[in-house]
Write an enzyme that holds these catalytic residues in place. Structure first.
Site, PDB file in Angstrom:
ATOM      1  N   ASP A 227      72.269  36.842  -3.430  1.00 52.84           N
ATOM      2  CA  ASP A 227      72.169  35.622  -2.615  1.00 52.84           C
ATOM      3  C   ASP A 227      72.752  34.431  -3.368  1.00 52.84           C
ATOM      4  OD1 ASP A 227      70.061  35.870  -4.422  1.00 52.84           O
ATOM      5  OD2 ASP A 227      68.575  34.930  -3.123  1.00 52.84           O
ATOM      6  N   ASP A 255      84.025  39.512   2.236  1.00 55.16           N
ATOM      7  CA  ASP A 255      84.438  38.710   3.398  1.00 55.16           C
ATOM      8  C   ASP A 255      84.352  37.229   3.072  1.00 55.16           C
ATOM      9  OD1 ASP A 255      84.956  40.847   5.069  1.00 55.16           O
ATOM     10  OD2 ASP A 255      83.821  40.009   6.758  1.00 55.16           O
TER      11      ASP A 255
END
Ligand code: IPM
Ligand code: MG
Length: 370
Positions: A227, A255
């Site tokens: 994260d 991505d």
């Protein structure tokens, strides 16, 4: 002397075939103008294969991929296939090829071309000169872990199950690839997991640390939770060199990293297997962008990611560094000259089609090789 390299070309679905046509023109150019010769076979994969054979990856195509020195892959998928069961879906083809060919190391470079600094959604200063590499583990983790499935519970509810699993061997071999790659770059590896909540992440961290200590003490190693890594990628991406991470986190973070560069249409990737006793290594090269169903058949797609995937193929499978560089520098030149496909269009630039971009790159190759 010219040696023949066996390549399997799988254009697939969506914009895959359109962009591959441009790459085939460049491959023909190499065949004519450079030392190396290619034996090329082309096949169907994904939805295109399902439509014809009822399966997204046939045994024949898989056998051809096994026999090839390298596979150049386009893209798979499309909305018309979204309701098929998992094992018939186009995505199953790429997952099957990764698994069957043992392509455990997925290299996803995110590189910002000078000419495209303004195409990024981040401020130019944050991304100018960015050159990072996400190394994603590709044949393990939750993508393939057992048990998996959807089951019915006695009380009538349903339960979906997937399993995140990693063995020491799987972690060690991807870590080694990461350290080896870093040595040829800026010598920095950041290993990413969720060791704070997942046992598989804890094991990941321990094993990467052990490989580092025993084999690569001179490479700079840091660890980061996934994260936080997502956050750091948009906050200050230039702090990274090589990021090594598992299959699912790698899917997501790559991505994110790709978008930093301003266009998914620009980024290639390589998926590599282990080198066997005969020195052979399975490898597959594909653009990151996917099938882009919204722009299919409009002569709008950017062929550059597919072309740069071919450059990676020349570099990693055929050891043709000069030829890979020739493609990369031609692409840079064409971009510097102001030509843009729609996805990277900027004010003042010249908007061109897929085919015209292909023409321009071929002209540039002629010039540079003259
Ligand atoms: C990728 C894609 C694939 C993945 C899909 C098409 C199965 O998102 O290569 O990143 O999830 O690995
Ligand atoms: Mg993905």
């Amino acid at each position: 002397m010219k040696s023949n390299k066996k390549m399997l070309v799988l254009p697939g679905d969506g914009i895959g075939p359109e962009v591959m046509v441009q790459v085939r023109r460049v491959i023909d150019w190499f065949d004519r103008r450079r030392a190396v010769k290619f034996d090329i076979q082309e096949g169907l994969v994904g939805g295109a294969s399902y439509d014809k054979y009822g399966s997204p990856l046939t045994d024949n195509t898989l056998a051809d991929a096994m026999a090839a020195d390298a596979v150049l892959f386009g893209a798979v998928g499309g909305p018309q296939y979204d309701t098929l069961p998992f094992d018939k879906r186009p995505e199953k083809a790429i997952l099957g090829l990764r698994k069957e060919l043992g392509l455990f190391a997925n290299l996803r470079p995110a590189l910002v071309f000078d000419a495209l600094v303004d195409a990024s959604s981040l401020k130019p200063d944050i991304v100018r000169g960015l050159d990072i590499l996400i190394l994603r583990e590709l044949t393990g983790g939750i993508y393939f872990g057992e048990p998996r499935g959807i089951e019915k519970l006695p009380d009538g509810q349903r339960r979906g199950v997937n399993t995140q699993v990693y063995t020491t061997h799987e972690i060690q071999r991807i870590a080694r690839v990461g350290f080896d790659l870093a040595k040829k770059r800026k010598n920095k590896v950041c290993s990413v997991e969720k060791a704070n909540v997942m046992e598989s992440g804890q094991l990941w961290r321990e094993e990467v640390t052990a490989v580092h200590k025993a084999e690569y003490p001179k490479v700079e190693l840091s660890h980061m939770y996934a994260d936080n890594c997502a956050m750091q990628l948009v906050r200050n991406p230039k702090q990274f060199d090589v990021i090594v991470t598992d299959n699912l986190f790698g899917d997501i973070l790559s991505d994110c990293a790709a978008m930093l560069t301003g266009s998914l249409g620009m980024l290639p990737s390589a998926s590599l297997g282990a080198v066997d006793k005969q020195g052979r290594q399975h490898a597959l090269y594909e653009p990151i962008h996917g099938s882009a169903p919204d722009i299919v058949g409009k002569n709008m797609a950017n062929p550059i990611a597919q072309l740069l995937s071919f450059a990676m193929l020349l570099r990693y499978s055929f050891d043709l560094e000069d030829d890979a560089k020739l493609i990369e520098s031609s692409v840079e030149k064409v971009l510097a000259g102001g030509m843009r496909t729609a996805d990277i269009m900027q004010p003042g630039a010249a908007r061109v089609s897929t085919v015209v971009m292909g023409d321009a790159i071929l002209r540039e190759l002629d010039k540079q090789a003259a």
